[in-house]
Design a protein around this motif. Sequence first.
Motif, short mmCIF file in Angstrom:
data_model
loop_
_atom_site.label_atom_id
_atom_site.label_comp_id
_atom_site.label_asym_id
_atom_site.label_seq_id
_atom_site.Cartn_x
_atom_site.Cartn_y
_atom_site.Cartn_z
N PHE A 176 -7.16 -9.45 -0.04
CA PHE A 176 -6.15 -9.88 0.92
C PHE A 176 -4.80 -9.42 0.41
O PHE A 176 -4.46 -9.65 -0.75
CB PHE A 176 -6.17 -11.40 1.06
N TYR A 177 -4.03 -8.74 1.26
CA TYR A 177 -2.77 -8.15 0.80
C TYR A 177 -1.64 -8.44 1.77
O TYR A 177 -1.86 -8.75 2.95
CB TYR A 177 -2.91 -6.64 0.61
N VAL A 178 -0.43 -8.33 1.25
CA VAL A 178 0.78 -8.38 2.05
C VAL A 178 1.45 -7.01 1.93
O VAL A 178 1.57 -6.46 0.84
CB VAL A 178 1.72 -9.51 1.59
N GLN A 179 1.86 -6.45 3.06
CA GLN A 179 2.53 -5.15 3.05
C GLN A 179 4.04 -5.36 2.91
O GLN A 179 4.67 -6.02 3.73
CB GLN A 179 2.23 -4.37 4.33
N LEU A 180 4.59 -4.81 1.82
CA LEU A 180 5.99 -5.03 1.48
C LEU A 180 6.76 -3.72 1.51
O LEU A 180 6.34 -2.74 0.87
CB LEU A 180 6.10 -5.64 0.08
N PRO A 181 7.89 -3.67 2.21
CA PRO A 181 8.73 -2.47 2.16
C PRO A 181 9.37 -2.33 0.79
O PRO A 181 9.84 -3.31 0.21
CB PRO A 181 9.78 -2.72 3.25
N THR A 182 9.36 -1.12 0.26
CA THR A 182 9.90 -0.89 -1.08
C THR A 182 10.14 0.60 -1.27
O THR A 182 10.10 1.37 -0.30
CB THR A 182 8.92 -1.43 -2.16
N THR A 183 10.42 1.01 -2.49
CA THR A 183 10.56 2.43 -2.80
C THR A 183 9.44 2.83 -3.76
O THR A 183 8.97 2.02 -4.56
CB THR A 183 11.91 2.73 -3.47
N VAL A 184 9.01 4.09 -3.66
CA VAL A 184 7.97 4.63 -4.53
C VAL A 184 8.53 5.91 -5.15
O VAL A 184 8.89 6.85 -4.43
CB VAL A 184 6.67 4.92 -3.77
N THR A 185 8.61 5.94 -6.47
CA THR A 185 9.26 7.03 -7.18
C THR A 185 8.26 7.79 -8.06
O THR A 185 7.46 7.18 -8.76
CB THR A 185 10.41 6.50 -8.06
N PHE A 186 8.36 9.13 -8.01
CA PHE A 186 7.56 10.02 -8.85
C PHE A 186 8.51 10.74 -9.81
O PHE A 186 9.61 11.14 -9.42
CB PHE A 186 6.82 11.04 -8.01
N THR A 187 8.07 10.94 -11.05
CA THR A 187 8.90 11.58 -12.08
C THR A 187 8.19 12.79 -12.62
O THR A 187 6.98 12.74 -12.91
CB THR A 187 9.20 10.60 -13.22
N ASP A 188 8.93 13.92 -12.78
CA ASP A 188 8.31 15.13 -13.29
C ASP A 188 8.40 15.18 -14.82
O ASP A 188 8.92 14.26 -15.47
CB ASP A 188 8.91 16.38 -12.65
N ALA A 189 7.89 16.26 -15.40
CA ALA A 189 7.83 16.37 -16.86
C ALA A 189 9.21 16.42 -17.50
O ALA A 189 9.38 16.08 -18.68
CB ALA A 189 7.02 17.61 -17.25
N ALA A 190 10.22 16.86 -16.74
CA ALA A 190 11.58 16.96 -17.26
C ALA A 190 12.36 15.66 -17.12
O ALA A 190 13.50 15.57 -17.57
CB ALA A 190 12.32 18.09 -16.57
N GLY A 191 11.77 14.67 -16.45
CA GLY A 191 12.46 13.40 -16.26
C GLY A 191 13.18 13.29 -14.94
O GLY A 191 13.76 12.23 -14.65
N ASP A 192 13.18 14.34 -14.13
CA ASP A 192 13.75 14.23 -12.78
C ASP A 192 12.80 13.42 -11.90
O ASP A 192 11.60 13.34 -12.17
CB ASP A 192 13.96 15.62 -12.17
N HIS A 193 13.35 12.86 -10.84
CA HIS A 193 12.52 12.03 -10.01
C HIS A 193 12.82 12.23 -8.53
O HIS A 193 13.87 12.75 -8.16
CB HIS A 193 12.71 10.55 -10.37
N VAL A 194 11.86 11.83 -7.71
CA VAL A 194 12.02 11.86 -6.26
C VAL A 194 11.46 10.55 -5.72
O VAL A 194 10.46 10.02 -6.24
CB VAL A 194 11.30 13.08 -5.64
N THR A 195 12.13 10.00 -4.71
CA THR A 195 11.80 8.66 -4.22
C THR A 195 11.55 8.67 -2.72
O THR A 195 12.26 9.32 -1.96
CB THR A 195 12.93 7.68 -4.55
N ALA A 196 10.54 7.91 -2.32
CA ALA A 196 10.25 7.71 -0.90
C ALA A 196 10.53 6.26 -0.52
O ALA A 196 10.20 5.34 -1.28
CB ALA A 196 8.78 8.04 -0.61
N ASP A 197 11.16 6.07 0.61
CA ASP A 197 11.25 4.73 1.20
C ASP A 197 9.95 4.48 1.93
O ASP A 197 9.67 5.09 2.96
CB ASP A 197 12.44 4.63 2.15
N SER A 198 9.14 3.58 1.43
CA SER A 198 7.81 3.39 1.97
C SER A 198 7.43 1.93 1.84
O SER A 198 8.26 1.05 2.02
CB SER A 198 6.82 4.30 1.22
N SER A 199 6.16 1.65 1.56
CA SER A 199 5.71 0.28 1.39
C SER A 199 4.57 0.25 0.39
O SER A 199 3.99 1.28 0.04
CB SER A 199 5.26 -0.32 2.73
N VAL A 200 4.24 -0.95 -0.06
CA VAL A 200 3.11 -1.15 -0.97
C VAL A 200 2.25 -2.26 -0.38
O VAL A 200 2.76 -3.24 0.17
CB VAL A 200 3.58 -1.51 -2.40
#
Length: 404
Positions: A176-200
Motif C-alpha cells: 500500500f503506497y501514497v504517491q508524493l510529489p518530490t524531486t528525483v536527482t541523478f548524479t554522474d561520475a564527475a559529481g554533476d547532477h540532473v533533477t526531475a520534478d516527479s513523484s515517488v
Amino acid sequence: MAVRRRQVIGVTATVGALVAVGAAPAANADFDDLFQPFIDALSAVDPGIAADTDPGSALASLDSLFDGWYQNLVSTPIHDLDQWLFGAADASAAGSAVASGSAATAADTFTVPLQVNAVTEPVVNVSVGGGADAPVLVDTGAAGLVMPIWDVPWTGITGLPTSFNFGQFGNSLDYFYVQLPTTVTFTDAAGDHVTADSSVDAVLFAFPANFSLSGPWSIQDYLGPANVVGVLGVGPNALGPTPDSIPTAALPGDLGKGLLIDQANNELIFGANPLTGGTSIDGAPWTTLDLSINGGTHQAVSAVVDSGGVYGTMPSSVLNGIQPEQNGGLPDGTTIAVYQHGTSNLLYEYTVHNSNGAFNSPIVTSGDSMNTGNIPFAQQPIYISYSPAGTGQTIFGGSNAIQP
C-alpha cells in the motif's frame, strides 16, 4: 533450486509488469482527486453528483448542494493549505529541474554510473527530495519510482499526496503506497547532477500476496540479492504502478526523450539514442516478438522486455510439448531465439543452463505472455524511447554514431 523472480504481475496475472490495484490519478492531479471514490460512491445514488447529466431532475439540487459544500469545506481549504505549505509551482524554485544547474538545462545527454548486482539486476543511485543517494533497480517492466516511505525525506516533498493505492510485485508481495510529489536527482561520475520534478510511490506497508508466513514482508526482503531499497520503473507502456509519473521521462529538455541501458559499459545514458543501426520494435516494455524454441518455427508471442525480470518467464503454450524441470525451468540445453515480429531480424538468442548449479532459464508459466528477463540487456545495449507517447519504442543494439 528455488528461483527468486523480480518481474511484476498485475491483478489479472499478466506476467512482467508492475501494476497498481486500481486507477491512480495523474501525478499532477489536484488533491481533491483523493475524494473521487467517495464522489463515485455517492453517484450510485445520485448520478448528478459526478456529472450534471440531468440538471432538470429533482436530484439536481442535491448535486448543487454537495458541490457547494465540497468546494467550500474541502477543496478550497485543501488548496489554500497546499499553497501555504509549499508555495505556488515555480520552475525556478530550489530543487526543480530548472534549478539543477547547467547540466539540467543545457545538456542533451547525461550519463550516470550503473552496476549489475546478482548477475541480473541493473542498479543506479537516486536522490529523492534532496536526500542521500539510494540504490534502486532499473526496471523497464514497471513505471514509476517505488521505495519505502522511511527512505523519503519529508523536507523534500513538494506538495500534498496525489493518490493512495495498492500495488503488487511478482504475485508475491502486495503493498500500500501514497504517491508524493518530490524531486528525483541523478548524479554522474564527475559529481554533476540532473533533477526531475516527479513523484515517488512511498510504500506505507507490505504483506505477502499469498499470506505465506515464510513469504517476503517488505520490498527489501522481496528484492533480496539486488541489494536495493526500491524500484525505478522506466517503461512508458508498463502497467504500473504510476505510468503517468516516470522520473526519467520527466527529466528536462532532451534528457527526457529516453534512456540507454548499457550494462556492458556500466552506464545509464539519458537523452536521444546515442547509437545508430539498432533494431526497433514498437512498445516498451509490452510488445509482440517472434520466438523460436530449439530451432523450431517462429511463433508470435506477447512479451515484456523486462530489465528487472531476472531470467524471465516462458508460457507453456509455446513449448510444443517440452516439459519443465522440477525447479520450473526449461531442460538444460534448450535454445531460445527471439526475433523482431514478422521478420528474420534476430534480437537475441541463448542456450539454457539448468544443471550442476548453473541456472539462466526462464520459468515456465501458464497464460500466453513471455517475459524476456535481463538476458537481452546482458548481451547488448538497449534504448527505451518515450516516443510515441504512451507506448514508446525499444531499440536493441546499435553502434556509436561517431567513431573515435
